[in-house]
Motif scaffolding. Structure first.
Motif, mmCIF file in Angstrom:
data_model
loop_
_atom_site.group_PDB
_atom_site.id
_atom_site.type_symbol
_atom_site.label_atom_id
_atom_site.label_comp_id
_atom_site.label_asym_id
_atom_site.label_seq_id
_atom_site.Cartn_x
_atom_site.Cartn_y
_atom_site.Cartn_z
ATOM 1 N N ALA A 54 11.374 -8.590 -6.590
ATOM 2 C CA ALA A 54 10.058 -8.639 -7.222
ATOM 3 C C ALA A 54 9.413 -7.281 -7.061
ATOM 4 O O ALA A 54 9.111 -6.861 -5.944
ATOM 5 N N SER A 55 9.199 -6.583 -8.159
ATOM 6 C CA SER A 55 8.707 -5.209 -8.091
ATOM 7 C C SER A 55 7.341 -5.061 -8.727
ATOM 8 O O SER A 55 7.002 -5.752 -9.682
ATOM 9 N N ASP A 56 6.566 -4.148 -8.177
ATOM 10 C CA ASP A 56 5.257 -3.814 -8.710
ATOM 11 C C ASP A 56 4.871 -2.464 -8.118
ATOM 12 O O ASP A 56 5.459 -2.021 -7.127
ATOM 13 N N SER A 57 3.886 -1.810 -8.716
ATOM 14 C CA SER A 57 3.362 -0.580 -8.126
ATOM 15 C C SER A 57 2.162 -0.850 -7.233
ATOM 16 O O SER A 57 1.641 0.060 -6.598
ATOM 17 N N SER A 58 1.713 -2.111 -7.174
ATOM 18 C CA SER A 58 0.575 -2.488 -6.341
ATOM 19 C C SER A 58 1.067 -3.029 -5.004
ATOM 20 O O SER A 58 1.637 -4.125 -4.936
ATOM 21 N N ALA A 59 0.851 -2.274 -3.932
ATOM 22 C CA ALA A 59 1.239 -2.745 -2.600
ATOM 23 C C ALA A 59 0.418 -3.973 -2.208
ATOM 24 O O ALA A 59 0.919 -4.851 -1.499
ATOM 25 N N ALA A 60 -0.840 -4.047 -2.655
ATOM 26 C CA ALA A 60 -1.674 -5.205 -2.321
ATOM 27 C C ALA A 60 -1.090 -6.482 -2.909
ATOM 28 O O ALA A 60 -1.071 -7.531 -2.253
ATOM 29 N N ALA A 61 -0.599 -6.406 -4.147
ATOM 30 C CA ALA A 61 0.017 -7.584 -4.768
ATOM 31 C C ALA A 61 1.296 -7.967 -4.037
ATOM 32 O O ALA A 61 1.578 -9.151 -3.819
ATOM 33 N N LEU A 62 2.087 -6.965 -3.652
ATOM 34 C CA LEU A 62 3.327 -7.249 -2.937
ATOM 35 C C LEU A 62 3.053 -7.815 -1.548
ATOM 36 O O LEU A 62 3.793 -8.675 -1.060
ATOM 37 N N ASP A 63 1.987 -7.344 -0.900
ATOM 38 C CA ASP A 63 1.590 -7.935 0.387
ATOM 39 C C ASP A 63 1.277 -9.413 0.216
ATOM 40 O O ASP A 63 1.658 -10.255 1.042
ATOM 41 N N ARG B 272 15.842 -15.194 -0.541
ATOM 42 C CA ARG B 272 16.474 -14.589 -1.723
ATOM 43 C C ARG B 272 15.509 -13.779 -2.576
ATOM 44 O O ARG B 272 15.885 -13.308 -3.648
ATOM 45 N N VAL B 273 14.268 -13.631 -2.124
ATOM 46 C CA VAL B 273 13.280 -12.832 -2.861
ATOM 47 C C VAL B 273 12.849 -11.647 -2.003
ATOM 48 O O VAL B 273 12.434 -11.825 -0.860
ATOM 49 N N GLN B 274 12.954 -10.459 -2.557
ATOM 50 C CA GLN B 274 12.546 -9.236 -1.869
ATOM 51 C C GLN B 274 11.411 -8.577 -2.631
ATOM 52 O O GLN B 274 11.361 -8.630 -3.861
ATOM 53 N N THR B 275 10.507 -7.940 -1.922
ATOM 54 C CA THR B 275 9.397 -7.214 -2.551
ATOM 55 C C THR B 275 9.676 -5.724 -2.478
ATOM 56 O O THR B 275 9.956 -5.185 -1.409
ATOM 57 N N ARG B 276 9.567 -5.049 -3.636
ATOM 58 C CA ARG B 276 9.888 -3.620 -3.708
ATOM 59 C C ARG B 276 8.866 -2.905 -4.593
ATOM 60 O O ARG B 276 8.404 -3.445 -5.606
ATOM 61 N N LEU B 277 8.535 -1.703 -4.229
ATOM 62 C CA LEU B 277 7.658 -0.861 -5.043
ATOM 63 C C LEU B 277 8.455 -0.194 -6.160
ATOM 64 O O LEU B 277 9.596 0.243 -5.959
ATOM 65 N N LEU B 278 7.841 -0.107 -7.332
ATOM 66 C CA LEU B 278 8.492 0.544 -8.467
ATOM 67 C C LEU B 278 7.456 1.087 -9.427
ATOM 68 O O LEU B 278 6.545 0.366 -9.852
ATOM 69 N N GLU B 279 7.590 2.358 -9.769
ATOM 70 C CA GLU B 279 6.854 2.970 -10.876
ATOM 71 C C GLU B 279 7.802 3.103 -12.051
ATOM 72 O O GLU B 279 8.894 3.652 -11.923
ATOM 73 N N TRP B 280 7.407 2.588 -13.199
ATOM 74 C CA TRP B 280 8.327 2.515 -14.324
ATOM 75 C C TRP B 280 8.798 3.878 -14.810
ATOM 76 O O TRP B 280 9.917 4.007 -15.297
ATOM 77 N N ASP B 281 7.939 4.901 -14.708
ATOM 78 C CA ASP B 281 8.359 6.217 -15.189
ATOM 79 C C ASP B 281 9.178 6.971 -14.149
ATOM 80 O O ASP B 281 9.615 8.093 -14.390
#
Length: 395
Positions: free
Chosen positions: A210-219, A236-245
Motif C-alpha cells: 500500500a503506497s502513498d506519499s502521505s506518511a500520515a495516511a500510512l501511519d 500480507r499488507v505493507q506500507t511504503r512511501l512512493l512519489e509517482w514521478d
C-alpha cells in the motif's frame, strides 16, 4: 486549510476544491464522530474543511484581540463543535492555535465572565472531540475490511475514504479475482488502504504494498492493520512511501521514516490497483510514469477514476498510450448495468450525480506486449493500442 497542501497525496495543483459548488453542504445522512461508518467522503467534505480553516483563522484573530469579539468567537466555535461539522472545525482549530488562545483567554485579567465561560465551553468541546477524531470505516459486504479514517485536516484527502475506493473493490470482486489471487499487488495512492486490505482479505493476494506519499495516511493504515485487521491479513499488507514521478528530493521526503520505506525504482508488480487518482492535473503526467516504473512485463493495472475533469482523463490516456501501454476504459454506468451489485456494495459510489464531469470510469492498463484485452473479462471495455512508434521504442 492550514497546512493542507503538504498533507495531500501529491504536490499542490488542481484539487477537489476546483470543481465545488457554492453550497458546500455535506451529503444527507452522513455519519460523523464515533462509531463505524460505510459512507464515503466527497468534494463537499473537502469544501467544509476549506470553510472551517478560513473561519478558524478569523476566530484566532478575534481571540488574540480580546473583548466582545473574543467572546463571540469562542461562542461560535463551541456552537459548531457541537454540530455536524465538528470534525472539520476541531482539526482546523488545532492547526490555527485556538486551544492555546482559548486557554489564554480564561487566564487573562479583566476578562468578562461571559468570555471565560464561552472559552471554557469551547475547550471542553475540543477535548471531547479529540477522543473521537479517528473513526472506523467498514466496507459493506466485507466484514474483514475495516480501516481507520482521519478528519480531512489531519492527512489531507488521503485521510478519508472516497467513493471510488468501494467502487473499485466491487469491480475487483466481480472481475479481478484472477488478477489478484496469489500475486503481489501494488496499490497507488492508497490513502486509508481500503483497496489494499480488500485485496488481501477478500481476494487472497500473496502480498499487497500500500503506497502513498502521505506518511500520515500510512501511519493511520499501519494502525488499522495492527488493531482492526485479522493477523493473517495484516501480515500480507505493507506500507511504503512512493512519489509517482520518482523524485527523491521532493517535499514528501521530509516525511520519510523507517516505518514506511520508499519503493525503489526497480520494484515491479504483476498487478497494480488504484482509485480516484486523477484529482490533480499533474497526476495525468505522473501516473503513467509510476505505471511505467512499477508494472511488471505482462502485468495489468485496474483503476477506478472519478472523472472530475475530462481533460485530466484524456491527458492520462494519451500519455499512457505514448508510454507504450494498451488502454481500456468503460464508463461506470456500463459497469453497473453489467453488475448491479457494484452500486449497492459501494453505497451508490458510481453515481454520475456525484461527479462534475461524468461519474466514475474503470480503466484497464497493460503493456502492449501482453496477451490482449480478451483476458480481462470485463464487459464493455473499449481498447486503444499505443502508437506504433511508441511500441517500437518500448521494444
Amino acid at each position: 486549510p492550514a497546512g493542507f497542501g503538504r498533507r495531500t497525496h501529491h504536490e499542490e495543483g488542481e484539487g477537489p476544491h476546483s470543481v465545488l459548488s457554492a453550497s458546500g453542504s455535506a451529503k444527507p445522512g452522513r455519519r460523523r464522530g464515533d462509531g463505524e461508518m460505510g459512507g464515503t467522503v466527497d468534494e463537499a467534505d473537502f469544501f467544509e474543511a476549506l470553510v472551517a480553516a478560513e473561519r478558524c483563522e478569523e476566530w484566532a484573530g478575534l481571540l488574540g484581540r480580546g473583548g466582545a469579539g473574543a467572546e463571540a468567537a469562542a461562542r461560535e466555535l463551541a456552537g459548531v463543535l457541537g454540530g455536524g461539522d465538528a470534525g472539520a472545525y476541531a482539526e482546523e482549530a488545532k492547526l490555527a492555535g485556538l486551544p492555546a488562545a482559548l486557554a489564554r483567554l480564561t487566564e487573562g485579567d479583566f476578562v468578562a465572565p461571559g468570555a471565560v465561560a464561552a472559552a471554557q465551553a469551547a475547550i471542553v468541546a475540543l477535548e471531547r472531540h479529540r477522543a473521537a477524531e479517528r473513526r472506523v470505516w467498514s466496507l459493506p459486504g466485507a466484514p474483514d475490511v475495516r480501516v481507520y479514517e482521519l478528519d480531512l485536516g489531519a492527512a489531507g484527502v488521503a485521510g478519508r475514504v472516497w467513493a471510488a475506493a468501494p467502487a473499485l473493490c466491487a469491480s475487483l470482486r466481480r472481475w479481478g479475482r484472477s488478477l489478484v489471487a496469489d500475486r503481489e499487488v501494488l496499490e497507488l495512492g492508497c490513502g486509508c488502504g481500503v483497496c489494499a486490505v480488500f485485496c488481501a482479505a477478500e481476494l487472497g493476494a500473496a502480498r499487497v504494498v500500500a503506497s502513498d506519499s502521505s506518511a500520515a495516511a500510512l501511519d493511520c493504515l499501519r494502525d488499522s492493520l495492527g488493531t482492526l485487521c485479522n493477523p493473517s491479513v495484516a501480515s500480507r499488507v505493507q506500507t511504503r512511501l512512493l512519489e509517482w514521478d520518482g523524485a527523491a528530493d521532493c517535499a514528501a521526503a521530509a516525511d520519510s521514516s523507517s516505518e514506511h520505506p520508499r519503493i525503489g525504482p526497480g520494484e515491479l508488480f504483476p498487478c497494480i490497483v488504484g482509485s480516484d487518482l486523477l484529482y490533480e492535473a499533474m497526476a495525468s503526467r505522473t501516473l503513467p510514469q509510476a505505471l511505467g516504473r512499477h508494472l511488471a512485463p505482462g502485468g495489468r493495472a485496474l483503476l477506478c477514476l472519478k472523472n472530475r475533469c475530462g481533460n485530466n482523463l484524456v491527458a492520462f490516456e494519451e500519455r499512457a498510450l505514448a508510454a507504450g501501454f494498451r488502454f481500456g476504459r468503460v464508463e461506470a454506468e456500463e459497469v453497473a448495468s453489467a453488475h448491479r451489485s457494484v452500486e449497492a456494495t459501494a453505497s451508490k459510489a458510481v453515481s454520475a450525480s456525484e461527479s462534475s464531469d461524468g461519474g466514475h470510469v474503470l480503466v484497464a492498463v497493460e503493456h502492449s506486449s501482453s496477451p490482449g484485452e480478451g483476458a480481462w473479462g470485463i464487459p464493455g471495455l473499449t481498447w486503444k493500442e499505443p502508437p506504433e512508434a511508441s511500441c517500437a521504442a518500448a521494444r
